[in-house]
Scaffold this active site. Structure first.
Site, PDB file in Angstrom:
ATOM      1  N   ASP A  37      17.579  19.168 -34.823  1.00  0.00           N
ATOM      2  CA  ASP A  37      16.585  20.135 -34.354  1.00  0.00           C
ATOM      3  C   ASP A  37      16.719  21.506 -34.997  1.00  0.00           C
ATOM      4  O   ASP A  37      17.762  21.867 -35.546  1.00  0.00           O
ATOM      5  CB  ASP A  37      16.734  20.330 -32.843  1.00  0.00           C
ATOM      6  CG  ASP A  37      17.990  21.149 -32.500  1.00  0.00           C
ATOM      7  OD1 ASP A  37      19.094  20.718 -32.890  1.00  0.00           O
ATOM      8  OD2 ASP A  37      17.865  22.228 -31.880  1.00  0.00           O
TER       9      ASP A  37
ATOM     10  N   LYS B  59      22.369  16.209 -28.405  1.00  0.00           N
ATOM     11  CA  LYS B  59      21.258  15.280 -28.357  1.00  0.00           C
ATOM     12  C   LYS B  59      20.970  14.708 -29.739  1.00  0.00           C
ATOM     13  O   LYS B  59      20.314  13.694 -29.889  1.00  0.00           O
ATOM     14  CB  LYS B  59      19.984  16.025 -27.889  1.00  0.00           C
ATOM     15  CG  LYS B  59      20.129  16.735 -26.588  1.00  0.00           C
ATOM     16  CD  LYS B  59      18.882  17.621 -26.335  1.00  0.00           C
ATOM     17  CE  LYS B  59      19.162  18.518 -25.151  1.00  0.00           C
ATOM     18  NZ  LYS B  59      18.167  19.623 -25.094  1.00  0.00           N
ATOM     19  N   GLY B  60      21.487  15.391 -30.768  1.00  0.00           N
ATOM     20  CA  GLY B  60      21.117  15.075 -32.141  1.00  0.00           C
ATOM     21  C   GLY B  60      21.382  13.652 -32.599  1.00  0.00           C
ATOM     22  O   GLY B  60      20.685  13.135 -33.463  1.00  0.00           O
TER      23      GLY B  60
ATOM     24  N   GLU C 269      28.018  10.950 -34.882  1.00  0.00           N
ATOM     25  CA  GLU C 269      27.513  12.325 -35.046  1.00  0.00           C
ATOM     26  C   GLU C 269      26.249  12.321 -35.906  1.00  0.00           C
ATOM     27  O   GLU C 269      26.048  11.427 -36.726  1.00  0.00           O
ATOM     28  CB  GLU C 269      28.586  13.160 -35.742  1.00  0.00           C
ATOM     29  CG  GLU C 269      29.064  14.412 -35.125  1.00  0.00           C
ATOM     30  CD  GLU C 269      28.167  15.334 -34.321  1.00  0.00           C
ATOM     31  OE1 GLU C 269      26.976  15.062 -34.065  1.00  0.00           O
ATOM     32  OE2 GLU C 269      28.688  16.384 -33.949  1.00  0.00           O
TER      33      GLU C 269
ATOM     34  N   LYS D 265      27.620  17.510 -44.829  1.00  0.00           N
ATOM     35  CA  LYS D 265      27.417  18.636 -45.763  1.00  0.00           C
ATOM     36  C   LYS D 265      28.797  19.107 -46.204  1.00  0.00           C
ATOM     37  O   LYS D 265      29.322  20.071 -45.663  1.00  0.00           O
ATOM     38  CB  LYS D 265      26.714  19.804 -45.037  1.00  0.00           C
ATOM     39  CG  LYS D 265      25.233  19.646 -44.827  1.00  0.00           C
ATOM     40  CD  LYS D 265      24.581  20.996 -44.539  1.00  0.00           C
ATOM     41  CE  LYS D 265      24.150  21.119 -43.104  1.00  0.00           C
ATOM     42  NZ  LYS D 265      23.451  22.370 -42.781  1.00  0.00           N
TER      43      LYS D 265
ATOM     44  N   ASP E 233      28.958  19.745 -40.427  1.00  0.00           N
ATOM     45  CA  ASP E 233      28.665  20.958 -41.165  1.00  0.00           C
ATOM     46  C   ASP E 233      30.005  21.668 -41.410  1.00  0.00           C
ATOM     47  O   ASP E 233      30.729  21.309 -42.333  1.00  0.00           O
ATOM     48  CB  ASP E 233      27.683  21.764 -40.304  1.00  0.00           C
ATOM     49  CG  ASP E 233      27.114  22.981 -40.998  1.00  0.00           C
ATOM     50  OD1 ASP E 233      26.948  22.944 -42.216  1.00  0.00           O
ATOM     51  OD2 ASP E 233      26.833  23.979 -40.311  1.00  0.00           O
TER      52      ASP E 233
END
Ligand code: IMP
Ligand code: MG
Length: 180
Positions: free
Chosen positions: A163, A47-48, A103, A135, A107
């Site tokens: 989130d 959902k991000g 996206e 990142k 990470d």
């Protein structure tokens, strides 16, 4: 007897809304020029990426279609499990289409590596990756992005779709989550 302890949570602003929107406008302009005369399908990773995808799509001037996919890599924690599962697949075929995977954040890179390999098998005309945040210090597997909003330090961030245990997605900025 167990002692009851309440964790305190606070969010410190890392990238303010104005800066985010300016960068998204730049990415939109760049994508519009790269795909001049073509059509592009944005694949939003639920959902991000929802907030980022909507803002970006509005700033792309070539014809855009949207599709959605949901994969899980994290539980309700800040630590990667390394297990990736497709929870909702795309509605449409991507064969012979110009695909940009959108996206929220890269990470370790595990989610994207799995996803890009999976999508490549489906025969798109082209396949690129656009991430709002990267990142790079945290990378475990090799994934290269075509469009990046911001590189950020190794901190757990929330907001603009990101989130912590499903909360904070609606913050209009990116903030560092501080747990006390
Ligand atoms: P990766 O597979 O380790 O690259 O993880 C990517 C996914 O982990 C992202 O799509 C996010 O859902 C989640 N994630 C990674 N870092 C963060 C963070 O700092 N805040 C919130 N979610 C994150
Ligand atoms: Mg997430």
């Amino acid at each position: 007897m167990e002692e009851e302890r309440k964790m305190s949570e606070s969010v410190r602003v890392l990238i303010e809304e104005k800066k985010l929107n300016e960068r998204i406008a730049e990415l939109g302009a760049q994508i519009s020029s790269d795909y001049e005369g073509e059509e592009v399908c944005l694949i939003c990773i639920l959902k991000g990426s929802v907030f980022f995808t909507c803002e970006l799509a509005k700033r792309i001037t070539v014809p855009v279609t949207l599709d959605f996919m949901s994969v899980s890599s994290y539980g309700a924690s800040t630590v990667s499990s390394g297990v990736i599962q497709v929870k909702k697949d795309l509605d449409e075929s991507i064969e012979n289409k110009n695909i940009i995977v959108i996206e929220d954040i890269i990470d370790t890179g595990r989610t994207l590596k799995y996803l890009l390999e999976e999508l490549k098998k489906r025969g798109p005309k082209s396949l690129k990756l656009c991430t709002m945040l990267d990142k790079p210090d945290r990378r475990v597997v090799d994934v290269s992005t075509d469009y990046t909003g911001f590189e950020i330090p190794d901190e757990f961030v929330v907001g603009y779709g990101l989130d912590y245990a499903q909360r904070y997605r609606n913050l209009p900025y990116i903030g560092i989550l501080e747990l006390g």
